[in-house]
Design a protein around this motif. Structure first.
Motif, PDB file in Angstrom:
ATOM      1  N   VAL A   1       9.965  21.524   3.353  1.00 54.36           N
ATOM      2  CA  VAL A   1      10.834  22.249   4.605  1.00 54.36           C
ATOM      3  C   VAL A   1      12.027  23.242   3.909  1.00 54.36           C
ATOM      4  CG1 VAL A   1      12.317  21.797   6.366  1.00 54.36           C
ATOM      5  CG2 VAL A   1      10.306  20.200   6.043  1.00 54.36           C
TER       6      VAL A   1
ATOM      7  N   VAL B   1       9.967  26.883  10.939  1.00 59.34           N
ATOM      8  CA  VAL B   1       9.827  25.493  10.535  1.00 59.34           C
ATOM      9  C   VAL B   1      10.691  24.772  11.327  1.00 59.34           C
ATOM     10  CG1 VAL B   1       9.897  23.959   8.493  1.00 59.34           C
ATOM     11  CG2 VAL B   1       9.453  26.169   8.103  1.00 59.34           C
TER      12      VAL B   1
ATOM     13  N   LYS C   1      -4.271  16.595   8.386  1.00 59.18           N
ATOM     14  CA  LYS C   1      -3.333  17.223   7.356  1.00 59.18           C
ATOM     15  C   LYS C   1      -3.735  18.847   7.165  1.00 59.18           C
ATOM     16  CE  LYS C   1      -2.102  16.570   2.624  1.00 59.18           C
ATOM     17  NZ  LYS C   1      -2.239  15.465   1.406  1.00 59.18           N
TER      18      LYS C   1
ATOM     19  N   ILE D   1       9.445  21.671  14.129  1.00 58.58           N
ATOM     20  CA  ILE D   1       9.963  20.424  14.167  1.00 58.58           C
ATOM     21  C   ILE D   1      10.585  20.051  15.394  1.00 58.58           C
ATOM     22  CG2 ILE D   1      11.463  18.595  13.035  1.00 58.58           C
ATOM     23  CD1 ILE D   1      11.105  20.192  10.370  1.00 58.58           C
TER      24      ILE D   1
ATOM     25  N   ASN E   1       4.460  23.018   4.133  1.00 59.77           N
ATOM     26  CA  ASN E   1       4.967  24.198   4.226  1.00 59.77           C
ATOM     27  C   ASN E   1       4.463  25.195   3.225  1.00 59.77           C
ATOM     28  OD1 ASN E   1       6.091  26.598   5.455  1.00 59.77           O
ATOM     29  ND2 ASN E   1       8.044  26.100   4.362  1.00 59.77           N
TER      30      ASN E   1
ATOM     31  N   HIS F   1       0.031  15.437   9.077  1.00 57.31           N
ATOM     32  CA  HIS F   1       0.938  15.722   7.763  1.00 57.31           C
ATOM     33  C   HIS F   1       0.865  17.155   7.660  1.00 57.31           C
ATOM     34  CE1 HIS F   1       0.429  11.196   6.566  1.00 57.31           C
ATOM     35  NE2 HIS F   1      -0.631  11.312   7.340  1.00 57.31           N
ATOM     36  N   MET F   2       1.935  17.804   7.256  1.00 58.73           N
ATOM     37  CA  MET F   2       1.845  19.239   6.999  1.00 58.73           C
ATOM     38  C   MET F   2       2.658  19.591   6.091  1.00 58.73           C
ATOM     39  SD  MET F   2       2.641  20.621  11.266  1.00 58.73           S
ATOM     40  CE  MET F   2       1.511  21.831  10.831  1.00 58.73           C
TER      41      MET F   2
ATOM     42  N   ILE G   1      10.798  13.889   6.500  1.00 60.75           N
ATOM     43  CA  ILE G   1      10.974  15.391   6.242  1.00 60.75           C
ATOM     44  C   ILE G   1      11.320  15.407   4.614  1.00 60.75           C
ATOM     45  CG2 ILE G   1      12.143  17.517   6.464  1.00 60.75           C
ATOM     46  CD1 ILE G   1      12.557  16.598   9.501  1.00 60.75           C
TER      47      ILE G   1
ATOM     48  N   ILE H   1       4.556  11.569  11.854  1.00 58.63           N
ATOM     49  CA  ILE H   1       4.804  12.870  11.430  1.00 58.63           C
ATOM     50  C   ILE H   1       5.323  12.875   9.818  1.00 58.63           C
ATOM     51  CG2 ILE H   1       5.671  15.254  12.006  1.00 58.63           C
ATOM     52  CD1 ILE H   1       5.936  14.486  14.778  1.00 58.63           C
ATOM     53  N   GLU H   2       4.609  13.889   9.023  1.00 60.57           N
ATOM     54  CA  GLU H   2       4.987  13.901   7.707  1.00 60.57           C
ATOM     55  C   GLU H   2       5.082  15.620   7.389  1.00 60.57           C
ATOM     56  OE1 GLU H   2       2.936  13.218   4.017  1.00 60.57           O
ATOM     57  OE2 GLU H   2       4.492  11.789   3.714  1.00 60.57           O
ATOM     58  N   ILE H   3       6.440  16.076   7.282  1.00 66.31           N
ATOM     59  CA  ILE H   3       6.346  17.621   6.842  1.00 66.31           C
ATOM     60  C   ILE H   3       6.890  17.711   5.681  1.00 66.31           C
ATOM     61  CG2 ILE H   3       7.046  19.899   7.780  1.00 66.31           C
ATOM     62  CD1 ILE H   3       7.109  18.983  10.433  1.00 66.31           C
ATOM     63  N   THR H   4       6.466  18.209   4.735  1.00 64.52           N
ATOM     64  CA  THR H   4       6.953  18.558   3.241  1.00 64.52           C
ATOM     65  C   THR H   4       7.098  20.091   2.915  1.00 64.52           C
ATOM     66  OG1 THR H   4       4.673  18.503   2.295  1.00 64.52           O
ATOM     67  CG2 THR H   4       5.777  16.505   2.272  1.00 64.52           C
TER      68      THR H   4
END
Length: 289
Positions: A230, A236, A159, A240, A191, A188-189, A255, A225-228
């Motif tokens: 965005v 970015v 993370k 992805i 931004n 888990h990322m 996302i 994969i979880e990216i918040t």
């Protein structure tokens, strides 16, 4: 089970909070001291680390119990508190974290580490912390630049919070971790909220992301994969796209945009849905801001 657990946890907190006002009775000490080690560790791991350390004053038997915990949470409140004392000064951030790692005896299975915004001459200390948890499963950091790549071999969950995808140092650090994490299953990322307010040249990051050998490795174990946060910026979106192209076993991509404008949100979703996916079974979840 839950009622019994919280009862014991409350009892432990009560003893700690009242220790300076009175001695613990033998009955109370026996009740808490006779718990199985695995249950004791579960309780200690759910306490703030300061309170877990304070249990060492309960009795001789409790002096070193906290040093065997396998989960260490050094969150924002903890880190910023000690960061006010500087990095290496008495009770400073770096010195305090080093002491904690030195005291821990058993295998560290989980670490949550918030690195505050402070000036450091180098990231040698961060490298050493990663080495300390290299046999564990989780590392969390705000600033990931200059991390040693050979420390990530056993990571299963990674993370990364407050990453600026347009910053070359942070971008290269993140990709370096991915290249050297063959067993990574969950990513888990988050931004950085500041990245959209700062004016800087993202051209080097864009060129780096568009290069054919940018990642240079298939993520053969990555399933989630979880990216918040965005924001729809090109760095970015390209990141992805890169992940989707290299994750052959991906099962779910989540996302969460941080824009409220409907058209902007639809534009982000449109781009992501058009990206090629190496995994035919990858599910896309588009969450509300």
């Amino acid at each position: 089970m839950s009622l019994v657990f919280f009862s014991l946890l409350d009892f432990l907190n009560c003893i700690i909070d009242n220790h300076k006002r009175r001695f613990v009775t033998p009955a109370e000490e026996d009740r808490i001291s006779q718990l199985p080690d695995n249950l004791t560790n579960l309780i200690l791991e759910r306490l703030p680390i300061q309170d877990a350390v304070r249990t060492s004053i309960l009795s001789t038997n409790w002096r070193y119990k906290w040093t065997t915990i396998g989960s260490l949470v050094l969150d924002k409140n903890f880190s910023e508190k000690f960061a006010r004392n500087g990095a290496f000064g008495l009770n400073g951030f770096i010195r305090t974290v080093n002491q904690l790692f030195n005291y821990l005896k058993g295998p560290i299975l989980k670490v949550y580490l918030y690195i505050p915004n402070m000036f450091l001459d180098s990231f040698q200390e961060v490298d050493q912390w990663i080495f300390s948890v290299s046999k564990g499963h989780l590392f969390v950091a705000e600033n990931i630049s200059n991390l040693l790549p050979n420390k990530a071999n056993s990571l299963k969950i990674l993370k990364i919070v407050n990453i600026n995808f347009g910053d070359m140092d942070q971008l290269q650090g993140a990709l370096c971790m991915l290249r050297n994490s063959p067993n990574l299953e969950q990513l888990h990322m988050m931004n950085s909220q500041m990245s959209q307010h700062l004016r800087f040249d993202v051209t080097p990051a864009l060129r780096y992301l568009e290069a054919s050998n940018c990642l240079g490795q298939t993520l053969i174990q990555l399933k989630t994969i979880e990216i918040t946060r965005v924001d729809g910026s090109r760095p970015v979106l390209l990141f992805i796209k890169l992940l989707l192209a290299h994750s052959h076993t991906l099962e779910k991509l989540s996302i969460q945009p941080n824009v409220t404008d409907v058209h902007q949100r639809l534009n982000i979703a449109k781009h992501v849905m058009q990206f090629p996916r190496a995994s035919s079974k990858a599910e896309l979840l588009y969450l509300n801001p």
